[in-house]
Scaffold this motif. Sequence first.
Motif, PDB file in Angstrom:
ATOM      1  N   VAL A   1      14.248  13.282   7.420  1.00 46.34           N
ATOM      2  CA  VAL A   1      12.828  13.192   7.067  1.00 46.34           C
ATOM      3  C   VAL A   1      12.522  11.827   6.456  1.00 46.34           C
ATOM      4  O   VAL A   1      13.185  11.391   5.513  1.00 46.34           O
ATOM      5  N   VAL A   2      11.521  11.169   7.025  1.00 48.58           N
ATOM      6  CA  VAL A   2      11.033   9.895   6.500  1.00 48.58           C
ATOM      7  C   VAL A   2       9.760  10.182   5.708  1.00 48.58           C
ATOM      8  O   VAL A   2       8.836  10.822   6.223  1.00 48.58           O
ATOM      9  N   THR A   3       9.717   9.729   4.470  1.00 50.79           N
ATOM     10  CA  THR A   3       8.534   9.942   3.627  1.00 50.79           C
ATOM     11  C   THR A   3       7.880   8.605   3.308  1.00 50.79           C
ATOM     12  O   THR A   3       8.552   7.667   2.874  1.00 50.79           O
TER      13      THR A   3
ATOM     14  N   ALA B   1      10.288   8.487  15.015  1.00 52.50           N
ATOM     15  CA  ALA B   1      10.021   9.717  14.268  1.00 52.50           C
ATOM     16  C   ALA B   1       8.629  10.252  14.597  1.00 52.50           C
ATOM     17  O   ALA B   1       7.693   9.479  14.836  1.00 52.50           O
ATOM     18  N   SER B   2       8.498  11.564  14.601  1.00 44.65           N
ATOM     19  CA  SER B   2       7.218  12.210  14.900  1.00 44.65           C
ATOM     20  C   SER B   2       6.531  12.650  13.611  1.00 44.65           C
ATOM     21  O   SER B   2       7.184  12.946  12.605  1.00 44.65           O
ATOM     22  N   TYR B   3       5.221  12.697  13.657  1.00 46.62           N
ATOM     23  CA  TYR B   3       4.412  13.085  12.499  1.00 46.62           C
ATOM     24  C   TYR B   3       4.689  14.541  12.126  1.00 46.62           C
ATOM     25  O   TYR B   3       4.754  15.418  12.980  1.00 46.62           O
ATOM     26  N   THR B   4       4.845  14.782  10.821  1.00 44.22           N
ATOM     27  CA  THR B   4       5.066  16.139  10.324  1.00 44.22           C
ATOM     28  C   THR B   4       3.931  16.594   9.418  1.00 44.22           C
ATOM     29  O   THR B   4       3.385  17.682   9.587  1.00 44.22           O
ATOM     30  N   SER B   5       3.574  15.753   8.446  1.00 43.12           N
ATOM     31  CA  SER B   5       2.514  16.153   7.520  1.00 43.12           C
ATOM     32  C   SER B   5       1.855  14.936   6.889  1.00 43.12           C
ATOM     33  O   SER B   5       2.401  13.831   6.907  1.00 43.12           O
ATOM     34  N   GLY B   6       0.671  15.178   6.316  1.00 40.78           N
ATOM     35  CA  GLY B   6      -0.079  14.115   5.654  1.00 40.78           C
ATOM     36  C   GLY B   6      -1.535  14.156   6.061  1.00 40.78           C
ATOM     37  O   GLY B   6      -1.867  14.597   7.169  1.00 40.78           O
TER      38      GLY B   6
ATOM     39  N   THR C   1       0.441  11.260   0.886  1.00 39.59           N
ATOM     40  CA  THR C   1       1.865  11.235   1.235  1.00 39.59           C
ATOM     41  C   THR C   1       2.066  11.781   2.644  1.00 39.59           C
ATOM     42  O   THR C   1       1.500  12.816   3.011  1.00 39.59           O
ATOM     43  N   TYR C   2       2.905  11.086   3.420  1.00 39.27           N
ATOM     44  CA  TYR C   2       3.143  11.442   4.817  1.00 39.27           C
ATOM     45  C   TYR C   2       4.637  11.643   5.059  1.00 39.27           C
ATOM     46  O   TYR C   2       5.469  10.939   4.475  1.00 39.27           O
TER      47      TYR C   2
ATOM     48  N   TYR D   1       0.804  -1.219   0.000  1.00 37.05           N
ATOM     49  CA  TYR D   1       0.000   0.000   0.000  1.00 37.05           C
ATOM     50  C   TYR D   1       0.840   1.274   0.000  1.00 37.05           C
ATOM     51  O   TYR D   1       0.297   2.379   0.063  1.00 37.05           O
ATOM     52  N   GLY D   2       2.170   1.141  -0.084  1.00 38.50           N
ATOM     53  CA  GLY D   2       2.976   2.351  -0.072  1.00 38.50           C
ATOM     54  C   GLY D   2       4.444   2.134  -0.393  1.00 38.50           C
ATOM     55  O   GLY D   2       4.866   1.039  -0.797  1.00 38.50           O
TER      56      GLY D   2
END
Length: 238
Positions: free
Chosen positions: A167-169, A226-231, A176-177, A101-102
């Motif tokens: 940054v982990v994408t 890692a902490s959430y940044t965006s998505g 996209t997160y 799924y990603g």
Amino acid sequence: MTHKNDFLRKGPAGLVVVPLLFALVTLALLAVMFKVFAAPYYSLVEWFMETSVVETQPKDLFDEAAQTLTNTENDRTAQEEPEQETIPLSSITYPSKGDRYGRITIAGTTVDAPVYYGDTNSILNQGVGTYVDSSGAGIPGESKTILMAGHNNTFFNDLQSVEVGDVVTIETHYGTYTYTVERCEVRDYQDTTTYDFTRTDENLILYTCYPFDALGFTPNRYFVYASYTSGPELDADR
């Protein structure tokens, strides 16, 4: 003087009954001994059978979404539409075990791997697996703890190059997160404090066997937090 059991020792019946009784007692003892000595291996056999099962007809949700996006590119306006901040959970195809799924990448490293739902041995041989055997474990966007694993000698070998602030994408079939690395730690594989499935804030944990050049079983794991940044957020009520 006669004895009551003379027929067992001297008669023809004794030639049959005595060996038969001896054989039955021997078989009973062997059965008890087998059960005692084989018991520790029952769980190992069950684990092997479970992890050896190949998921039936897994879907490639990520590739299907990419093809759909490509087919609709010509219909887009010149101005790119902003990504939605919230997506109804009911509007996406929620992955099943074995589904891809990603895709995960980490800036400054060579980590670039497909992401699957589930973390069986067969899945980890194909890419990065997502832990799913807890109601508190989630996928990107669910505001839960996301626990992902990868083999140290393949897909997650370059976790050793990850630094704080990287940054982990994670690109999924629904958005996209990005996550920002906060710390890296080496912990024992039986240490259950390495993750917290009761958290309601989205956070990402990546882990692999340690040391990175180890082959076979090793008692240590290398964790990247890692902490959430965006998505986009997945709204379970919609």
